[in-house]
Write a protein that holds these residues in place. Structure first.
Motif, PDB file in Angstrom:
ATOM      1  N   GLY A  14      -7.137   1.896  -4.520  1.00  0.00           N
ATOM      2  CA  GLY A  14      -7.221   2.820  -3.388  1.00  0.00           C
ATOM      3  C   GLY A  14      -5.870   3.200  -2.823  1.00  0.00           C
ATOM      4  O   GLY A  14      -5.780   3.668  -1.690  1.00  0.00           O
ATOM      5  N   TYR A  15      -4.783   3.023  -3.571  1.00  0.00           N
ATOM      6  CA  TYR A  15      -3.449   3.384  -3.072  1.00  0.00           C
ATOM      7  C   TYR A  15      -2.962   4.674  -3.730  1.00  0.00           C
ATOM      8  O   TYR A  15      -3.260   4.944  -4.888  1.00  0.00           O
ATOM      9  N   ASP A  16      -2.165   5.429  -2.993  1.00  0.00           N
ATOM     10  CA  ASP A  16      -1.677   6.717  -3.480  1.00  0.00           C
ATOM     11  C   ASP A  16      -0.396   6.627  -4.291  1.00  0.00           C
ATOM     12  O   ASP A  16      -0.193   7.379  -5.230  1.00  0.00           O
ATOM     13  N   HIS A  17       0.506   5.760  -3.852  1.00  0.00           N
ATOM     14  CA  HIS A  17       1.827   5.728  -4.484  1.00  0.00           C
ATOM     15  C   HIS A  17       2.174   4.317  -4.892  1.00  0.00           C
ATOM     16  O   HIS A  17       1.786   3.362  -4.235  1.00  0.00           O
ATOM     17  N   PHE A  18       2.999   4.269  -5.942  1.00  0.00           N
ATOM     18  CA  PHE A  18       3.596   2.981  -6.261  1.00  0.00           C
ATOM     19  C   PHE A  18       4.725   2.735  -5.297  1.00  0.00           C
ATOM     20  O   PHE A  18       5.344   3.660  -4.790  1.00  0.00           O
ATOM     21  N   ARG A  19       5.003   1.489  -5.046  1.00  0.00           N
ATOM     22  CA  ARG A  19       6.132   1.150  -4.193  1.00  0.00           C
ATOM     23  C   ARG A  19       7.353   0.906  -5.047  1.00  0.00           C
ATOM     24  O   ARG A  19       7.249   0.321  -6.118  1.00  0.00           O
ATOM     25  N   ASP A  20       8.492   1.312  -4.524  1.00  0.00           N
ATOM     26  CA  ASP A  20       9.775   0.846  -5.025  1.00  0.00           C
ATOM     27  C   ASP A  20       9.846   0.753  -6.557  1.00  0.00           C
ATOM     28  O   ASP A  20       9.789   1.755  -7.236  1.00  0.00           O
ATOM     29  N   ARG A  21       9.938  -0.453  -7.109  1.00  0.00           N
ATOM     30  CA  ARG A  21      10.118  -0.626  -8.551  1.00  0.00           C
ATOM     31  C   ARG A  21       8.811  -0.797  -9.311  1.00  0.00           C
ATOM     32  O   ARG A  21       8.821  -0.955 -10.521  1.00  0.00           O
ATOM     33  N   GLN A  22       7.712  -0.821  -8.614  1.00  0.00           N
ATOM     34  CA  GLN A  22       6.427  -1.127  -9.276  1.00  0.00           C
ATOM     35  C   GLN A  22       6.196  -0.272 -10.519  1.00  0.00           C
ATOM     36  O   GLN A  22       5.783  -0.767 -11.562  1.00  0.00           O
ATOM     37  N   GLU A  23       6.505   1.020 -10.387  1.00  0.00           N
ATOM     38  CA  GLU A  23       6.197   1.945 -11.468  1.00  0.00           C
ATOM     39  C   GLU A  23       6.948   1.576 -12.753  1.00  0.00           C
ATOM     40  O   GLU A  23       6.347   1.485 -13.831  1.00  0.00           O
TER      41      GLU A  23
END
Ligand code: ADP
Ligand code: ZN
Length: 598
Positions: A14-23
């Motif tokens: 249910g989250y829109d964006h990855f944080r920081d380095r997650q991607e």
């Protein structure tokens, strides 16, 4: 970016964006590469292995040292519709067989395993016959013999590479020191790993440190801003834990004690209440905290000084894992400095170890007295530079005043000298302030030239001066002699006036009473809806037998409050609501919003 990963982030989590380095971390793992991930507590490490495990075929294997945490994670995942399992000593034989059967049938997305289970004969054999998508080694610093969390079972994890040559491995930790990092790479034998180091800043935590005046009153005033929140109050001793908990209850808070001396059953009960209730204060020794990843801990308060900046950072890191505004609050005084010093000197540790600990304590004390941005100076200790002041710590929000203090210091030093470097702070202050006490008469100190020369400063101001002189290394508190203050090698230069000493102005009682309110974003007009949403969450949590934060985090609840969604689809736009939670809880919350708008 792998589209699949993004879809999973949206639909499952249910989250829109990855944080920081997650991607990038997730990309590397999907591509089959080994990696080392260093992220602060609350940074979002779990998604880094959970998503690739869901994208790649087979089951993700997660090695995790803490049984309580394992169960918590598996429950959280199941709420999201992920087929997660755990395998540890709490399961019956029958349950273990069921887990294995589901695994063999390919019906498992993620399996959490304790390291000691993995090293049992047969386990690796069995696993190597299953399809494994990825291996995540959580709390990877446990492999480091230098660290305080060393676990021998972790050493055997080095062999995983040999058993699963085609499976990417990911080591994760929130412990940042270079030595630990090296040991992880070495002992786990990662193959050409990608290394990801995130900033260790926790911008949502507001740090403040105040001189201890009347600790209980100071705590009460601080807690006024956290009336309906969950938080932890750390104390050094069991006795103080007990008495503080009793006292907080008398003051109208729900507080529970936690320390190693309580019966197991009571400790377990208190810990579980802390997880399940949403406005409880846990008064605890540092025995409490490992393996608690409750996301909505709104404050961590220290009534006593921790042992080092590392422990302070770890303990305060338990606040605000959900990224919402939180407080790290501490009071410290001269007595803490003396007490910590005494504990250290009296311990059985060898001299090298003691010296190490002493220098850690000194760093912490120095940090307590900083006059620049407290956050910058905290991060600097971990080798990280910030571009400028943060605007969200006590020294940024209310910059301490400083003044020239050499002359004041000289009065004190000369008093210490004339009384033979044999007395502690209390008596010296009495002499300086010219008080008539039994002890002064007994030693004839009313006849000294320094008697009464410091009457213009209050007792608290003198305490602050003494504390700072200790921090700056001009005085030591002699643990062997009940905290008598003695000169050091550098005291002479100050006495002679060669040093221009800048002292932090003592923060007066009024100043510490100032509102350090962390913004809760719940305005007067929304209060009613907020309470209704919280009540709904609590009801659902009870119905499903899970902690409220597993229904929705505070941040999700706040978004519902602000956006007041009318339809199910609108709920899906809210961060933290994926398909599984929409199905399970959506209608209930829509009803609350509708009822409110009527
Ligand atoms: P860590 O293990 O690093 O301490 P967690 O993995 O428990 O942290 O994540 C901390 C919180 O942040 C969790 O509640 C998680 O759901 C949330 N989170 C993680 N990644 C994201 C993201 N991309 N967007 C929003 N919330 C996230
Ligand atoms: Zn700051």
């Amino acid at each position: 970016m792998d589209n699949n990963a993004r879809n999973i982030l949206r639909q499952v989590f249910g989250y829109d964006h990855f944080r920081d380095r997650q991607e990038s971390i997730i990309d590397a793992a999907i591509a089959g590469r080994d990696s080392l991930v260093l992220m602060p507590t609350g940074g979002g490490k779990s998604l880094c292995y959970q998503i690739p495990a869901l994208v790649r075929p087979g089951a993700g294997l997660v090695v995790s040292p803490l049984i309580a945490l394992m169960q918590d994670q598996v429950n959280t995942l199941r709420q999201l519709g992920v087929r997660a399992e755990f395998l540890n000593s709490t399961l019956t034989r029958r349950q273990k067989q069921d887990v294995a059967a589901r695994m063999n049938g390919g019906g498992t997305d993620l399996i959490y395993i304790a390291p000691e289970r993995l090293s049992q004969p047969g386990t690796l054999d069995w696993l190597s016959r299953c399809r494994i998508s990825l291996i995540a080694i959580d709390e990877a610093h446990c492999v480091s013999q230098w660290g305080h969390d060393f676990r021998p079972d972790y050493l055997s994890l080095g062999q995983l590479g040999g058993c699963f040559p085609d499976v990417p491995r990911m080591a994760l930790t929130a412990t940042a020191t270079p030595a630990t990092r090296r040991q992880i790479l070495q002992n786990l034998q990662l193959r050409e790993p990608a290394v990801y180091v995130s900033s260790f800043d926790r911008p949502n935590i507001r740090y403040s440190v105040a001189p201890k005046l009347n600790a209980k009153n100071q705590l009460l005033r601080f807690l006024e801003n956290h009336r309906t929140d969950c938080g932890i109050v750390y104390c050094l001793s069991r006795k103080k834990v007990e008495s503080t908990a009793v006292w907080l209850n008398q003051c109208g808070f729900s507080a529970l004690p936690y320390h190693a001396g309580l019966p197991d059953s009571e400790r377990a009960e208190n810990q579980s209440r802390f997880l399940f209730e949403d406005n409880l204060v846990m008064v605890a020794t540092i025995a409490f905290g490992m393996g608690i990843d409750k996301p909505d801990v709104r404050f961590v308060a220290h009534l006593d000084l921790p042992g080092s900046i590392e422990s302070y950072y770890q303990e305060t890191g338990r606040a605000g894992r959900d990224g919402q505004p939180s407080d790290a609050w501490m009071v410290y005084g001269l007595s803490d400095v003396v007490q910590r010093g005494q504990m250290l000197e009296r311990s059985d540790a060898d001299e090298i170890h003691k010296r190490n600990e002493r220098s850690k304590l000194d760093s912490l004390l120095g940090w307590c007295e900083v006059t620049q941005c407290r956050r910058s100076s905290l991060l600097e200790y971990f080798g990280e530079k910030r571009p400028g002041p943060c605007g969200n710590c006590d020294t940024c929000l209310d910059p301490p005043k400083t003044r020239h203090g050499t002359e004041i210091a000289q009065k004190l030093l000369s008093c210490i000298y004339r009384t033979g470097q044999r007395f502690g702070a209390l008596h010296l202050i009495d002499v300086l302030r010219g008080r008539d006490t039994e002890k002064i008469r007994q030693h004839g100190h009313q006849r000294l030239s320094t008697f009464g020369i410091g009457a213009d400063l209050s007792q608290n101001q003198w305490r602050s001066v003494i504390r700072q002189l200790i921090v700056h290394g001009f005085l030591v508190s002699d643990a062997e002699r009940f905290g008598a203050l003695r000169f050091t090698g550098t005291t002479r230069s100050l006495l002679k006036g060669d040093v221009d000493l800048m002292l932090r102005e003592d923060v007066s009682q009024q100043a510490t009473a100032r509102k350090t309110k962390v913004k809760t974003d719940v305005g007067e007009e929304d209060q009613e809806l907020w309470e209704a949403l919280r009540a709904c969450r609590k009801r659902l949590a009870e119905q499903y037998g899970i902690p409220p934060y597993m229904v929705f985090h505070d941040s999700t609840l706040k978004e519902i409050m602000q956006r007041k969604p009318a339809r199910r689809e609108e709920l899906l736009d809210i961060s933290g609501i994926g398909h599984a939670k929409l199905e399970k809880f959506g209608n209930e919350f829509l009803k609350v919003v509708r009822g409110y708008l009527k």
